[in-house]
Design a protein around this motif. Structure first.
Motif, PDB file in Angstrom:
ATOM      1  N   LYS A  61       0.817  -1.216   0.000  1.00  0.00           N
ATOM      2  CA  LYS A  61       0.000   0.000   0.000  1.00  0.00           C
ATOM      3  C   LYS A  61       0.850   1.265   0.000  1.00  0.00           C
ATOM      4  CE  LYS A  61      -3.791  -2.325   2.418  1.00  0.00           C
ATOM      5  NZ  LYS A  61      -4.644  -2.360   3.637  1.00  0.00           N
ATOM      6  N   GLY A  62       2.089   1.162   0.486  1.00  0.00           N
ATOM      7  CA  GLY A  62       2.946   2.335   0.536  1.00  0.00           C
ATOM      8  C   GLY A  62       3.709   2.562  -0.752  1.00  0.00           C
ATOM      9  N   GLU A  63       4.537   3.602  -0.767  1.00  0.00           N
ATOM     10  CA  GLU A  63       5.312   3.959  -1.949  1.00  0.00           C
ATOM     11  C   GLU A  63       6.659   3.241  -1.960  1.00  0.00           C
ATOM     12  OE1 GLU A  63       5.841   8.132  -2.302  1.00  0.00           O
ATOM     13  OE2 GLU A  63       3.786   8.613  -1.738  1.00  0.00           O
ATOM     14  N   MET A  64       7.322   3.274  -3.128  1.00  0.00           N
ATOM     15  CA  MET A  64       8.707   2.842  -3.198  1.00  0.00           C
ATOM     16  C   MET A  64       9.571   4.087  -3.102  1.00  0.00           C
ATOM     17  SD  MET A  64      10.949   0.632  -5.970  1.00  0.00           S
ATOM     18  CE  MET A  64      11.771   1.946  -6.883  1.00  0.00           C
ATOM     19  N   ILE A  65      10.426   4.128  -2.099  1.00  0.00           N
ATOM     20  CA  ILE A  65      11.340   5.248  -1.889  1.00  0.00           C
ATOM     21  C   ILE A  65      12.733   4.820  -2.320  1.00  0.00           C
ATOM     22  CG2 ILE A  65      12.287   6.877  -0.228  1.00  0.00           C
ATOM     23  CD1 ILE A  65       9.275   7.148  -0.688  1.00  0.00           C
ATOM     24  N   ALA A  66      13.297   5.515  -3.314  1.00  0.00           N
ATOM     25  CA  ALA A  66      14.618   5.173  -3.845  1.00  0.00           C
ATOM     26  C   ALA A  66      15.692   6.041  -3.194  1.00  0.00           C
ATOM     27  CB  ALA A  66      14.640   5.353  -5.354  1.00  0.00           C
ATOM     28  N   VAL A  67      16.761   5.392  -2.724  1.00  0.00           N
ATOM     29  CA  VAL A  67      17.865   6.077  -2.063  1.00  0.00           C
ATOM     30  C   VAL A  67      19.168   5.726  -2.773  1.00  0.00           C
ATOM     31  CG1 VAL A  67      19.122   6.403   0.093  1.00  0.00           C
ATOM     32  CG2 VAL A  67      16.669   5.864   0.146  1.00  0.00           C
ATOM     33  N   ASN A  68      19.888   6.723  -3.256  1.00  0.00           N
ATOM     34  CA  ASN A  68      21.190   6.498  -3.875  1.00  0.00           C
ATOM     35  C   ASN A  68      22.251   6.572  -2.794  1.00  0.00           C
ATOM     36  OD1 ASN A  68      23.625   6.579  -5.281  1.00  0.00           O
ATOM     37  ND2 ASN A  68      22.740   7.684  -7.004  1.00  0.00           N
ATOM     38  N   CYS A  69      22.773   5.427  -2.414  1.00  0.00           N
ATOM     39  CA  CYS A  69      23.721   5.370  -1.291  1.00  0.00           C
ATOM     40  C   CYS A  69      25.017   6.117  -1.561  1.00  0.00           C
ATOM     41  CB  CYS A  69      24.027   3.907  -0.949  1.00  0.00           C
ATOM     42  SG  CYS A  69      22.599   3.000  -0.318  1.00  0.00           S
ATOM     43  N   SER A  70      25.370   6.278  -2.827  1.00  0.00           N
ATOM     44  CA  SER A  70      26.616   6.972  -3.156  1.00  0.00           C
ATOM     45  C   SER A  70      26.458   8.487  -3.095  1.00  0.00           C
ATOM     46  CB  SER A  70      27.087   6.572  -4.563  1.00  0.00           C
ATOM     47  OG  SER A  70      26.151   6.990  -5.547  1.00  0.00           O
ATOM     48  N   ALA A  71      25.225   8.957  -2.924  1.00  0.00           N
ATOM     49  CA  ALA A  71      24.977  10.405  -2.945  1.00  0.00           C
ATOM     50  C   ALA A  71      24.519  10.955  -1.593  1.00  0.00           C
ATOM     51  CB  ALA A  71      23.931  10.730  -4.006  1.00  0.00           C
ATOM     52  N   ILE A  72      24.535  10.125  -0.546  1.00  0.00           N
ATOM     53  CA  ILE A  72      24.093  10.588   0.770  1.00  0.00           C
ATOM     54  C   ILE A  72      25.234  11.315   1.478  1.00  0.00           C
ATOM     55  CG2 ILE A  72      23.187   9.910   3.022  1.00  0.00           C
ATOM     56  CD1 ILE A  72      22.029   7.433   1.782  1.00  0.00           C
ATOM     57  N   PRO A  73      25.083  12.607   1.799  1.00  0.00           N
ATOM     58  CA  PRO A  73      26.129  13.309   2.563  1.00  0.00           C
ATOM     59  C   PRO A  73      26.314  12.628   3.916  1.00  0.00           C
ATOM     60  CG  PRO A  73      24.549  14.849   1.623  1.00  0.00           C
ATOM     61  CD  PRO A  73      23.965  13.479   1.449  1.00  0.00           C
ATOM     62  N   GLU A  74      27.568  12.367   4.289  1.00  0.00           N
ATOM     63  CA  GLU A  74      27.835  11.597   5.498  1.00  0.00           C
ATOM     64  C   GLU A  74      27.213  12.224   6.740  1.00  0.00           C
ATOM     65  OE1 GLU A  74      31.689   9.778   7.904  1.00  0.00           O
ATOM     66  OE2 GLU A  74      31.800  10.170   5.750  1.00  0.00           O
ATOM     67  N   HIS A  75      27.249  13.550   6.835  1.00  0.00           N
ATOM     68  CA  HIS A  75      26.734  14.207   8.038  1.00  0.00           C
ATOM     69  C   HIS A  75      25.209  14.243   8.086  1.00  0.00           C
ATOM     70  CE1 HIS A  75      26.675  17.392   5.007  1.00  0.00           C
ATOM     71  NE2 HIS A  75      25.862  18.082   5.780  1.00  0.00           N
ATOM     72  N   LEU A  76      24.546  13.903   6.985  1.00  0.00           N
ATOM     73  CA  LEU A  76      23.084  13.901   6.946  1.00  0.00           C
ATOM     74  C   LEU A  76      22.498  12.493   6.913  1.00  0.00           C
ATOM     75  CD1 LEU A  76      22.350  16.781   4.387  1.00  0.00           C
ATOM     76  CD2 LEU A  76      22.210  16.874   6.890  1.00  0.00           C
ATOM     77  N   PHE A  77      23.361  11.479   6.997  1.00  0.00           N
ATOM     78  CA  PHE A  77      22.894  10.099   6.837  1.00  0.00           C
ATOM     79  C   PHE A  77      21.752   9.753   7.782  1.00  0.00           C
ATOM     80  CE2 PHE A  77      22.978   5.653   8.118  1.00  0.00           C
ATOM     81  CZ  PHE A  77      22.893   5.005   6.892  1.00  0.00           C
ATOM     82  N   GLU A  78      21.955   9.947   9.092  1.00  0.00           N
ATOM     83  CA  GLU A  78      20.934   9.555  10.062  1.00  0.00           C
ATOM     84  C   GLU A  78      19.667  10.377   9.916  1.00  0.00           C
ATOM     85  OE1 GLU A  78      22.139   8.320  14.097  1.00  0.00           O
ATOM     86  OE2 GLU A  78      24.136   9.040  13.531  1.00  0.00           O
ATOM     87  N   SER A  79      19.808  11.651   9.640  1.00  0.00           N
ATOM     88  CA  SER A  79      18.635  12.507   9.474  1.00  0.00           C
ATOM     89  C   SER A  79      17.815  12.083   8.268  1.00  0.00           C
ATOM     90  CB  SER A  79      19.066  13.970   9.331  1.00  0.00           C
ATOM     91  OG  SER A  79      17.947  14.790   9.049  1.00  0.00           O
ATOM     92  N   LEU A  80      18.513  11.790   7.156  1.00  0.00           N
ATOM     93  CA  LEU A  80      17.805  11.415   5.939  1.00  0.00           C
ATOM     94  C   LEU A  80      17.138  10.047   6.066  1.00  0.00           C
ATOM     95  CD1 LEU A  80      20.326  12.646   3.201  1.00  0.00           C
ATOM     96  CD2 LEU A  80      18.101  13.623   3.753  1.00  0.00           C
ATOM     97  N   LEU A  81      17.818   9.109   6.719  1.00  0.00           N
ATOM     98  CA  LEU A  81      17.256   7.762   6.829  1.00  0.00           C
ATOM     99  C   LEU A  81      16.231   7.638   7.951  1.00  0.00           C
ATOM    100  CD1 LEU A  81      19.491   6.965   4.791  1.00  0.00           C
ATOM    101  CD2 LEU A  81      19.637   4.795   6.019  1.00  0.00           C
ATOM    102  N   PHE A  82      16.543   8.193   9.125  1.00  0.00           N
ATOM    103  CA  PHE A  82      15.681   7.973  10.287  1.00  0.00           C
ATOM    104  C   PHE A  82      14.772   9.157  10.610  1.00  0.00           C
ATOM    105  CE2 PHE A  82      19.783   5.673  11.396  1.00  0.00           C
ATOM    106  CZ  PHE A  82      19.377   4.511  10.760  1.00  0.00           C
ATOM    107  N   GLY A  83      15.105  10.338  10.076  1.00  0.00           N
ATOM    108  CA  GLY A  83      14.317  11.526  10.384  1.00  0.00           C
ATOM    109  C   GLY A  83      14.826  12.222  11.642  1.00  0.00           C
TER     110      GLY A  83
END
Length: 322
Positions: A61-83
Motif C-alpha cells: 500500500k505504501g510507496e517505493m522510496i529510492a535512495v542512492n547510497c553513493s549520494a548521501i552526505p555523510e553528516h546527513l545520513f541519520e537525518s535522511l534515513l531515520f528523520g
C-alpha cells in the motif's frame, strides 16, 4: 522494419529473451514475500525498474522510496534515513520523516548499496535486525513495516573480502539475490527496445541492416546507452526511415568485436569449400539488394570503393556464366 507490440513481462519491463523470462518467473514468486532482495547487474541494465516491478507486484500500500547510497552526505545520513525532531540540531526547524518512515508499508530501495560508507553500515543493520528505528532527538521507537530492496553493479562478495562491506549486513540484504542480464545477454530484445524507445518520440522505421547493426553493436552502458542512442538518432536523423548507412554517418554506435569473432567462427563451421569467396559474394549481393542496385551506395554500405563492387560483380557474373 516495424514491430507491432512490445511484450510486457513485468510492470514496466518488456522483453522476449529467455534470460528475462526466467528472471520474471523468479520475481513473480519472490515479490509477494516480505524478504529482502539484492539486485546485481551492470550499469544501465535497469535495476531500479526491476525493483519497481517487484514493488508493484507485491501489492504494497505504501510507496517505493529510492535512495542512492553513493549520494548521501555523510553528516546527513541519520537525518535522511531515520528523520529528526524539531530542535534536534542546528537547522532542524521542524519535524522530518526519514526514508524509513516514508517507506512505511512500502518499499525502501537502496541503489548502489556497495557505496554505503562502512561507518553507517551498523546503523542500517540494526534497523534490519530489529525492524525499529528512532528519529534523531527522540527515544520513541518506530516500527519499520516496509520491504528492503538493494542494488549494485559491484562484486559484493569481493567487497566483503576486502573489509569494505560488513558480512552480516550483506547476508541480511541478499536473502534473494537476482542478477539482471546485460544487453549483450539479451540481444534478441534489442529490436523491441529500439522500437519502444523510438515510439516515445515519433513514428520511425529502421532497415533490417540498421537493426542488425544495433543487435551486433557494443553496449557497455546497456539499455540506458541504447535509449540515449535512440534519443540522439530521433533528433539528428533527417528522415523517419533509418538505414545502417545513416547510423554509421551519425557515429552513434559501433560493432562489437566479440560478436564479429563469434560470427567468424560460425562461418568457418559452414559446409562451404571457399568460405572467403562465398562471404565476399554474399556481402556484395546483399549490399546491391539493399541499395536498390546502386553500386555507389552498395560500396558505401560496405565501406569500400565502387571499383571493389564492380570487380566482385564481374567475377560473380563470370563464374555464373562459366
Amino acid at each position: 522494419m516495424t514491430y507491432q507490440s512490445s511484450p510486457t513481462i513485468l510492470p514496466g519491463i518488456i522483453g522476449n529473451a529467455a534470460s528475462i523470462h526466467a528472471l520474471a518467473s523468479q520475481i513473480g514468486k519472490i515479490a509477494v514475500t516480505d524478504c529482502p532482495v539484492l539486485l546485481k547487474g551492470e550499469t544501465g541494465t535497469g535495476k531500479e525498474l526491476f525493483a519497481n516491478a517487484i514493488h508493484q507486484l507485491s501489492d504494497r500500500k505504501g510507496e517505493m522510496i529510492a535512495v542512492n547510497c553513493s549520494a548521501i552526505p555523510e553528516h546527513l545520513f541519520e537525518s535522511l534515513l531515520f528523520g529528526h525532531e524539531k530542535g534536534a540540531f542546528t537547522g532542524a526547524d521542524k519535524n522530518h520523516d526519514g526514508f524509513f518512515a516514508q517507506a512505511h508499508n512500502g518499499t525502501l530501495f537502496f541503489d548502489e548499496i556497495a557505496e554505503l560508507p562502512l561507518v553507517h553500515q551498523p546503523k542500517l543493520l540494526r534497523v534490519l535486525e530489529s525492524k525499529y528505528f528512532c528519529r534523531i532527538g527522540s527515544s520513541e521507537k518506530r516500527h519499520f513495516t516496509g520491504r528492503i530492496i538493494s542494488a549494485t553493479h559491484q562484486n559484493m562478495s569481493q567487497r566483503v573480502k576486502d573489509k569494505a562491506f560488513r558480512e552480516d549486513l550483506f547476508y541480511r540484504l541478499n536473502l534473494f539475490e537476482l542478477t539482471i542480464p546485460s544487453l549483450a545477454q539479451r540481444r534478441e530484445d534489442i529490436p523491441l527496445l529500439v522500437h519502444y524507445f523510438s515510439k516515445q518520440h515519433k513514428s520511425m522505421t529502421f532497415s533490417q541492416c540498421a537493426m542488425d547493426l544495433f543487435k551486433y553493436a557494443v553496449w557497455p552502458g546497456n539499455i540506458r546507452q541504447l535509449k540515449n542512442t535512440i534519443d540522439k538518432l530521433v533528433i539528428l536523423a533527417d528522415d523517419d526511415y533509418l538505414s545502417a548507412q545513416c547510423i554509421h554517418a551519425l557515429s552513434v554506435c559501433e560493432a562489437d568485436p566479440d560478436v564479429l569473432s563469434k560470427l567468424a567462427r560460425e562461418i568457418i563451421e559452414l559446409p562451404i569449400e571457399n568460405k572467403i569467396k562465398a562471404i565476399y559474394d554474399a556481402l556484395v549481393e546483399a549490399a546491391m539488394d539493399q541499395s536498390g542496385g546502386n553500386k555507389t551506395k552498395a560500396a558505401t554500405l560496405l565501406g569500400v570503393h565502387r571499383k571493389v563492387i564492380e570487380r566482385r560483380l564481374h567475377q560473380i557474373t563470370a563464374t555464373a556464366s562459366y
